[in-house]
Design an enzyme around this catalytic site. Structure first.
Site, mmCIF file in Angstrom:
data_model
loop_
_atom_site.group_PDB
_atom_site.id
_atom_site.type_symbol
_atom_site.label_atom_id
_atom_site.label_comp_id
_atom_site.label_asym_id
_atom_site.label_seq_id
_atom_site.Cartn_x
_atom_site.Cartn_y
_atom_site.Cartn_z
ATOM 1 C CB THR A 1 -0.915 0.038 1.236
ATOM 2 O OG1 THR A 1 -0.080 0.158 2.399
ATOM 3 C CG2 THR A 1 -1.760 -1.221 1.348
ATOM 4 C CB CYS A 2 0.129 4.622 -1.225
ATOM 5 S SG CYS A 2 0.173 4.039 -2.902
ATOM 6 C CG ASP A 3 0.050 4.151 5.702
ATOM 7 O OD1 ASP A 3 1.129 4.428 6.282
ATOM 8 O OD2 ASP A 3 -1.062 4.426 6.180
#
Ligand SMILES: *Cc1c(COP(=O)(O)O)cnc(C)c1O
Length: 380
Positions: free
Chosen positions: A327-329
């Site tokens: 994910t983009c976290d």
């Protein structure tokens, strides 16, 4: 090093559902139920449903005669929907809405846990005739996944609540949890010494605690070794004999992790292996499963899973890696500080297996963060 069991290996060989997914061997769960019963003779097993609430697991354990520890009306309903007797359900969460207590009471649940006077009064009001378990605080040293501070009260407060519960006409007992993945076998002796003090004090003040709930803490098999279940059993039974030489009416255990962790493997695909700069010594390995897809217990790198790659048997060179989710976290990093190594041959598209991933994974998956589907689960 890895013995996943024939059924799981066959599933991985023959079925190729989209990754990431977990596959769990129900016979292994059954085996664990018997192992624990043998290690701590006479204790009644309350499976901690939160570790993995899948219906096939609840059904298998129910058929074996297990009881169940639940934390919410949702978990109560899961148990009731497959015909589990409410008398075999313990509502072990110390934090419950009054209406949830009333609901549990209305469907026949009679065991509740508390750690404060406020909660005791709620239970006494909303579940007349219930029996109440008072949870003792434990500092959880030695546990990889501590459960301290948020739950439990100090020994003198446990005494106070037992006395109050007795005055309210409730049957009462004591519980504690030494912390999940507890690898220090002295934890039980230390705690039972305090529990014995609590029983003595409570009795001297007219209360009559009749049961003791030893909680969970029994291990899954991760990167760092833990003692065998028989060693846990010896530690617990020795401590019980030492601090309760006259025995107790009823002893409960609440295993979660031990029952299901080793029964499961989580398969995930390598999305990318990269070096940010050609000089970088460490590679970044991005998997299609991260903290938001079931591997939440890698928080603070607390649970360090064993990871199997298709290149392990070839015995080629390995190198340092950071392992991250898709994910983009930026919180979605599994291991940066725990010195993981993976084969240099590892590449995009490889299937990687996270071992002993049957506990605290399936329901820890987000429902669709960043558009990634939740972790799938299969039972064989
Ligand atoms: C989570 C939990 C358990 C199970 O703990 P494990 O370490 O997984 O065995 C048992 N009892 C209570 C009250 C819990 O919250």
């Amino acid at each position: 090093m890895t013995d996943l069991g024939a059924k799981v290996e066959q599933f991985l060989r023959e079925q190729h559902p989209p990754t990431p997914f977990v596959v769990i061997d129900l016979d292994h769960v059954e085996d664990r139920y018997h192992q624990l019963a043998k290690a701590i003779p006479g204790a009644i097993t309350y499976y901690a449903v939160k570790a993995n609430p899948a219906q096939p697991i609840l059904e298998r354990l129910s058929a074996l005669g297990s009881s169940f520890d639940v934390a919410s009306p949702g978990e109560i309903d899961m148990c009731l929907s497959i015909g589990i007797d409410p008398q075999r359900i313990s509502y072990g969460n110390t934090i419950k809405k009054r209406r949830d207590i009333a609901y549990a009471h209305s469907v026949g649940v009679t065991k509740f846990t508390v750690d404060s006077m406020e909660e005791l009064i709620k239970v006494s009001d909303a579940a007349p005739g219930a029996s109440v378990c008072v949870r003792l605080l434990h500092d959880c040293g030695g546990a990889d996944w501590p459960l301290s501070r948020k739950f439990g009260c100090e020994a003198p407060d446990v005494v106070r609540l037992l006395v109050a519960a007795t005055a309210m006409g409730m049957r009462c007992g004591v519980s504690f949890h030494v912390g999940s993945q507890q690898r220090d076998l002295d934890a039980w002796d230390n705690t039972l010494e305090r529990v014995a003090w609590v029983f003595e004090q409570a009795r001297s003040q007219g209360a009559n605690p009749t049961f003791l709930n030893l909680g969970g803490g029994y291990p899954g098999t991760y990167r760092e070794e833990s003692p065998t279940i028989d060693a846990y059993g010896r530690a617990v039974t020795t401590a019980l004999a030492r601090w309760f030489p006259d025995g107790l009416d009823e002893i409960m255990v609440e295993p979660g992790r031990y029952m299901v962790a080793d029964a499961g493997v989580l398969r995930t695909e390598v999305v990318l292996v990269s070096r940010r700069s050609p000089e970088d010594f460490e590679r970044w390995v991005y998997l299609d499963c991260g903290k938001f897809h079931g591997l939440a217990e890698t928080m603070d790198e607390a649970i360090r899973y064993r990871i199997r790659t298709p290149h392990d048997d070839a015995g080629g060179p390995t190198g340092a890696v950071c392992i991250a989710g898709p994910t983009c976290d930026s919180a979605d990093v599994l291991y940066e500080k725990s010195a993981y190594e993976m084969p240099l041959a590892l590449t995009e598209g490889d299937m990687v297996d996270v071992l002993s991933a049957g506990a605290y994974t399936t329901t820890y998956s987000s429902v669709g963060f960043n558009g990634f589907p939740p972790l799938r689960d299969y039972y064989v």
